[in-house]
Design a protein around this motif. Structure first.
Motif, mmCIF file in Angstrom:
data_model
loop_
_atom_site.group_PDB
_atom_site.id
_atom_site.type_symbol
_atom_site.label_atom_id
_atom_site.label_comp_id
_atom_site.label_asym_id
_atom_site.label_seq_id
_atom_site.Cartn_x
_atom_site.Cartn_y
_atom_site.Cartn_z
ATOM 1 N N MET A 1 35.456 24.532 34.703
ATOM 2 C CA MET A 1 36.382 24.525 35.844
ATOM 3 C C MET A 1 37.525 25.223 35.488
ATOM 4 N N GLY A 2 38.462 25.652 36.326
ATOM 5 C CA GLY A 2 39.749 26.188 35.929
ATOM 6 C C GLY A 2 40.316 27.152 36.911
ATOM 7 N N PHE A 3 41.213 27.763 36.726
ATOM 8 C CA PHE A 3 42.076 28.453 37.750
ATOM 9 C C PHE A 3 42.012 29.838 37.083
ATOM 10 N N GLY A 4 41.719 30.116 35.721
ATOM 11 C CA GLY A 4 41.935 31.226 35.127
ATOM 12 C C GLY A 4 43.190 31.259 34.312
ATOM 13 N N ASP A 5 43.890 32.212 34.477
ATOM 14 C CA ASP A 5 45.145 32.296 33.947
ATOM 15 C C ASP A 5 46.346 32.010 34.647
ATOM 16 N N LEU A 6 46.785 30.807 35.043
ATOM 17 C CA LEU A 6 47.876 30.424 35.923
ATOM 18 C C LEU A 6 49.265 31.219 35.783
ATOM 19 N N LYS A 7 49.516 31.992 34.527
ATOM 20 C CA LYS A 7 50.547 32.838 34.455
ATOM 21 C C LYS A 7 50.403 34.088 35.074
ATOM 22 N N SER A 8 49.152 34.491 35.540
ATOM 23 C CA SER A 8 49.031 35.869 36.202
ATOM 24 C C SER A 8 48.755 35.798 37.414
ATOM 25 N N ALA A 9 48.826 37.025 38.162
ATOM 26 C CA ALA A 9 48.741 36.954 39.542
ATOM 27 C C ALA A 9 47.350 36.654 39.889
ATOM 28 N N ALA A 10 46.257 37.287 39.304
ATOM 29 C CA ALA A 10 45.053 36.513 39.591
ATOM 30 C C ALA A 10 44.662 35.037 39.408
ATOM 31 N N GLY A 11 45.209 34.560 38.508
ATOM 32 C CA GLY A 11 45.146 33.022 38.590
ATOM 33 C C GLY A 11 45.883 32.252 39.821
ATOM 34 N N LEU A 12 47.093 33.021 40.123
ATOM 35 C CA LEU A 12 47.698 32.150 41.201
ATOM 36 C C LEU A 12 46.825 32.466 42.459
ATOM 37 N N ARG A 13 46.323 33.507 42.467
ATOM 38 C CA ARG A 13 45.514 33.730 43.873
ATOM 39 C C ARG A 13 44.199 32.881 43.878
ATOM 40 N N VAL A 14 43.621 32.737 42.758
ATOM 41 C CA VAL A 14 42.668 31.602 42.752
ATOM 42 C C VAL A 14 43.395 30.181 43.007
ATOM 43 N N LEU A 15 44.307 29.771 42.611
ATOM 44 C CA LEU A 15 44.900 28.663 42.942
ATOM 45 C C LEU A 15 45.152 28.638 44.506
ATOM 46 N N ASN A 16 45.886 29.737 45.022
ATOM 47 C CA ASN A 16 45.935 29.848 46.545
ATOM 48 C C ASN A 16 44.888 29.680 47.380
ATOM 49 N N ASP A 17 43.911 29.978 46.980
ATOM 50 C CA ASP A 17 42.414 30.000 47.621
ATOM 51 C C ASP A 17 42.050 28.446 47.503
#
Length: 224
Positions: A1-17
């Motif tokens: 589990m996880g969101f990837g790197d939440l300090k990156s744009a990609a991680g924030l997109r995962v969080l947004n979805d």
């Protein structure tokens, strides 16, 4: 589990979805899960990631109450989509030999540097404090010295008083003040160091000139 790197744009997109159909990271009320993810984000999500931004601003409003929110804060990798690995800050749940820091972490080095700097500043302060001259407590005293009668030689009486010398004693101005029946008293100023000269000592020394002095009183006493 996880969101990837939440300090990156990609991680924030995962969080947004992830938050597209959720109000919170877990459950239906704010919890320690939200706080754990919130604290892993370096800055507010951009406006186009409106689900994440809406959640971020909502959780931010709980900043003062975050310690009282329900739940137990877990490792960041315990939250988020099942098919995404958490890489925020390079953290993983597993430990292996590569994780062993043989030379000490940067935090430890910074801590040692901060400690050394604090000790140097403390030593400088103590050195400066020790060189600072001690404040000497002083007082200004106005004395009334009374003669026996109107025939007492007041010039000689003052000469006797001023002949009293002591470390921490400095005589000042004086004048003769009428007290009645032709008698005048000597009113004389002096400055003393409190630790060295007291009024009892002055009275004892002045009244010792018993041929001229009847009594001595303190008319005024002020700390300097």
């Amino acid at each position: 589990m996880g969101f990837g790197d939440l300090k990156s744009a990609a991680g924030l997109r995962v969080l947004n979805d992830f938050l597209a159909d959720r109000s919170y990271i877990e459950g239906y009320v704010p919890s320690q899960a939200d706080i754990a993810v919130f604290e892993a984000i370096a800055a507010p999500p951009p406006a186009d990631l409106f689900h994440a931004l809406r959640w971020y601003n909502h959780i931010k409003s709980y900043e003062k109450q975050k310690a009282s929110l329900p739940g137990v804060k877990k490792a960041l990798g315990k939250y988020g989509p099942a098919d995404v690995e958490d890489t925020t800050g390079g953290a993983t749940d597993s430990k292996d030999d590569d994780d062993i820091d043989l030379f000490g972490s940067d935090d430890e080095e910074e801590s040692e540097e901060a400690k050394k700097l604090r000790e140097e500043r403390l030593a400088q302060y103590e050195s400066k404090k020790s060189k600072k001259p001690a404040v000497v407590a002083k007082s200004s005293i106005l004395l009334d010295v009374k003669p026996w009668d109107d025939e007492t030689d007041m010039a000689k009486l003052e000469e006797c008083v001023r002949s009293i010398q002591a470390d921490g004693l400095v005589w000042g101005s004086s004048k003769l003040v009428p007290v009645g029946y032709g008698i005048k008293k000597l009113q004389i100023q002096c400055v003393v160091e409190d630790d060295k000269v007291g009024t009892d000592m002055l009275e004892e020394r002045i009244t010792a000139f018993e041929d001229y002095v009847q009594s001595m009183d303190v008319a005024a006493f002020n700390k300097i």
